[in-house]
Design a protein around this motif. Structure first.
Motif, mmCIF file in Angstrom:
data_model
loop_
_atom_site.group_PDB
_atom_site.id
_atom_site.type_symbol
_atom_site.label_atom_id
_atom_site.label_comp_id
_atom_site.label_asym_id
_atom_site.label_seq_id
_atom_site.Cartn_x
_atom_site.Cartn_y
_atom_site.Cartn_z
ATOM 1 N N ARG A 43 0.839 -1.201 0.000
ATOM 2 C CA ARG A 43 0.000 0.000 0.000
ATOM 3 C C ARG A 43 0.872 1.249 0.000
ATOM 4 N N THR A 44 0.250 2.356 -0.401
ATOM 5 C CA THR A 44 0.944 3.656 -0.396
ATOM 6 C C THR A 44 0.161 4.630 0.479
ATOM 7 N N VAL A 45 0.858 5.228 1.425
ATOM 8 C CA VAL A 45 0.206 6.214 2.297
ATOM 9 C C VAL A 45 0.979 7.522 2.251
ATOM 10 N N ILE A 46 0.248 8.597 2.494
ATOM 11 C CA ILE A 46 0.857 9.926 2.355
ATOM 12 C C ILE A 46 0.590 10.754 3.602
ATOM 13 N N ASN A 47 1.669 11.295 4.173
ATOM 14 C CA ASN A 47 1.571 12.178 5.335
ATOM 15 C C ASN A 47 1.331 13.608 4.867
ATOM 16 N N LEU A 48 0.214 14.165 5.299
ATOM 17 C CA LEU A 48 -0.098 15.577 5.016
ATOM 18 C C LEU A 48 -0.241 16.290 6.356
ATOM 19 N N GLY A 98 -2.252 7.028 -6.974
ATOM 20 C CA GLY A 98 -2.150 5.697 -6.375
ATOM 21 C C GLY A 98 -2.092 5.659 -4.867
ATOM 22 N N ALA A 99 -2.308 6.794 -4.208
ATOM 23 C CA ALA A 99 -2.324 6.765 -2.736
ATOM 24 C C ALA A 99 -3.510 5.938 -2.252
ATOM 25 N N ASP A 100 -3.284 5.129 -1.234
ATOM 26 C CA ASP A 100 -4.371 4.346 -0.627
ATOM 27 C C ASP A 100 -4.949 5.040 0.596
ATOM 28 N N ALA A 101 -4.135 5.865 1.254
ATOM 29 C CA ALA A 101 -4.628 6.558 2.453
ATOM 30 C C ALA A 101 -3.842 7.837 2.670
ATOM 31 N N LEU A 102 -4.498 8.786 3.286
ATOM 32 C CA LEU A 102 -3.847 10.033 3.710
ATOM 33 C C LEU A 102 -3.871 10.101 5.232
ATOM 34 N N ILE A 103 -2.768 10.551 5.774
ATOM 35 C CA ILE A 103 -2.676 10.780 7.221
ATOM 36 C C ILE A 103 -2.629 12.296 7.367
ATOM 37 N N ILE A 104 -3.637 12.845 8.007
ATOM 38 C CA ILE A 104 -3.794 14.308 7.965
ATOM 39 C C ILE A 104 -3.776 14.915 9.361
ATOM 40 N N ARG A 105 -2.902 15.884 9.535
ATOM 41 C CA ARG A 105 -2.988 16.759 10.715
ATOM 42 C C ARG A 105 -3.328 18.147 10.207
ATOM 43 N N HIS A 106 -4.317 18.755 10.858
ATOM 44 C CA HIS A 106 -4.805 20.042 10.349
ATOM 45 C C HIS A 106 -5.183 20.945 11.525
ATOM 46 N N PRO A 107 -4.907 22.250 11.420
ATOM 47 C CA PRO A 107 -5.244 23.145 12.542
ATOM 48 C C PRO A 107 -6.742 23.388 12.707
ATOM 49 N N GLU A 108 -7.525 23.075 11.675
ATOM 50 C CA GLU A 108 -8.964 23.389 11.713
ATOM 51 C C GLU A 108 -9.729 22.212 12.340
ATOM 52 N N ALA A 118 -16.844 14.802 1.975
ATOM 53 C CA ALA A 118 -16.796 15.286 0.588
ATOM 54 C C ALA A 118 -16.079 14.310 -0.349
ATOM 55 N N LEU A 119 -15.435 13.309 0.220
ATOM 56 C CA LEU A 119 -14.536 12.453 -0.567
ATOM 57 C C LEU A 119 -15.302 11.648 -1.618
ATOM 58 N N SER A 120 -14.834 11.724 -2.854
ATOM 59 C CA SER A 120 -15.498 10.966 -3.914
ATOM 60 C C SER A 120 -14.553 9.909 -4.491
ATOM 61 N N VAL A 121 -13.378 9.762 -3.866
ATOM 62 C CA VAL A 121 -12.408 8.779 -4.362
ATOM 63 C C VAL A 121 -12.173 7.727 -3.284
ATOM 64 N N ASP A 122 -11.627 6.577 -3.716
ATOM 65 C CA ASP A 122 -11.410 5.459 -2.794
ATOM 66 C C ASP A 122 -10.103 5.688 -2.029
ATOM 67 N N LEU A 123 -10.209 6.262 -0.868
ATOM 68 C CA LEU A 123 -9.035 6.702 -0.117
ATOM 69 C C LEU A 123 -9.364 6.603 1.370
#
Ligand code: CP
Length: 311
Positions: A43-48, A98-108, A118-123
């Motif tokens: 799998r591919t994951v992305i840190n945001l 090709g990302a399978d997941a996002l790891i998200i830290r956000h101030p909001e 809102a997500l319309s993609v398989d993630l």
């Protein structure tokens, strides 16, 4: 060990986990920490990370690598979000690569939840902390750390102390500790820093002594300066005198009381060196457990791959 159901999922908050998944994640975290073999996940994951992080970002990356996953850290200040791209468009773009997941830290607060709606993609989405909202992976690692450290959460008295109202850790810990059967959770801090309402089994106090007396666990929190009008910042020495956890406070707690802090710690502000580095502190155990908790979270997230996982 029975695994969770397969299918795309997100980890946005503790309350979004059903009892079976919560129990599985804690059990699996502890098993991995005890040396159980890990799954291999293609799998591919992305840190945001839109906010600074050491523990969460690095441990998600280490966890991904230990499972054989591909992990990308996006430098947000050099990404197209700096040119005004919305998080929704960034997510769709990364999914297209090709990302399978996002790891998200956000101030909001609530940003990860809104993206999930809102997500319309398989993630898959993993909330790594949203404003004053939620920090579910921290709560999982806190539960696993306490239980591995010999604390029975069922029936425990837990004090959570400091900047409660702005703390996503406090919110997630309260949910997780209640779900694990804590008898009483005491939220303690200056009156303006306490929530207006609390769930059953939780009480508020602006008295540190009352909070720590007979406690089985004390969780200390950092002052969330980044979410505070700077005119309201307390003076560090004054705050330590009023709210800093010091050895004399632990003498009032149950023998063997354990101390947690999600980090980063501010020594001499919310916690003294003697407590942070003392025998009752589990702060570095939390950091170690964080890698295992995030490995378990990836296994749970990609449950379709669990045929490759042990037990
Ligand atoms: N506990 C925690 O979230 O720490 P970081 O901000 O370093 O990730």
């Amino acid at each position: 060990m029975a695994g969770p159901e397969a299918g795309r999922r997100h980890l946005l908050d503790v309350d979004g986990l059903d009892d079976r998944d919560l129990a599985w994640l804690v059990r699996r975290t502890r098993a991995l920490a005890a040396g159980a073999p890990a799954a291999a996940l293609d799998r591919t994951v992305i840190n945001l990370f839109f906010e600074p992080s050491t523990r969460t970002r690095v441990s998600f990356e280490l966890a991904a690598r230990r499972l054989g996953m591909r992990v990308v850290n996006v430098e947000l200040e050099r990404s197209s979000s700096a040119k005004g791209e919305s998080l929704e468009d960034t997510a769709a773009t990364l999914a297209a690569m090709g990302a399978d997941a996002l790891i998200i830290r956000h101030p909001e607060t609530g940003r990860c939840h809104r993206l999930a709606e809102a997500l319309s993609v398989d993630l898959g989405l993993l909330n790594a902390g949203d404003g004053s909202g939620h920090h579910p992976s921290q709560a999982l690692l806190d539960v696993a750390t306490l239980e591995a450290g010999g604390v029975a959460l069922a029936g425990a008295r837990i004090a959570i102390i400091g900047d409660i109202v702005r703390s996503r850790v406090a919110r997630s810990d309260v949910s997780a500790f209640r779900r694990r059967g804590a008898a009483e959770i005491r939220l303690a801090g200056p009156p303006d820093w306490l929530p207006e309402t609390v769930p059953s089994g939780v009480r508020r106090t602006d008295n540190l002594i009352e909070a720590v007396t007979d406690a089985d666990v004390v969780v200390m929190l950092r002052i969330q300066h980044e979410r505070m009008d700077h005119r309201a910042w307390p003076d560090a020495a004054g705050y330590h005198a009023d709210w800093g956890l010091r050895p004399e406070h632990l003498e009032l707690a149950r023998p063997g009381c354990r101390v947690l802090h999600p980090g980063p710690i501010n020594r001499g502000v919310e916690i003294s060196d003697a407590v942070a580095d003392g025998p009752q502190s589990l702060i570095l155990d939390q950091v170690r457990m964080g890698v295992h908790a995030r490995m378990a979270i990836f296994e749970w997230l990609f449950a379709a791959d669990r045929s490759a996982a042990p037990g």
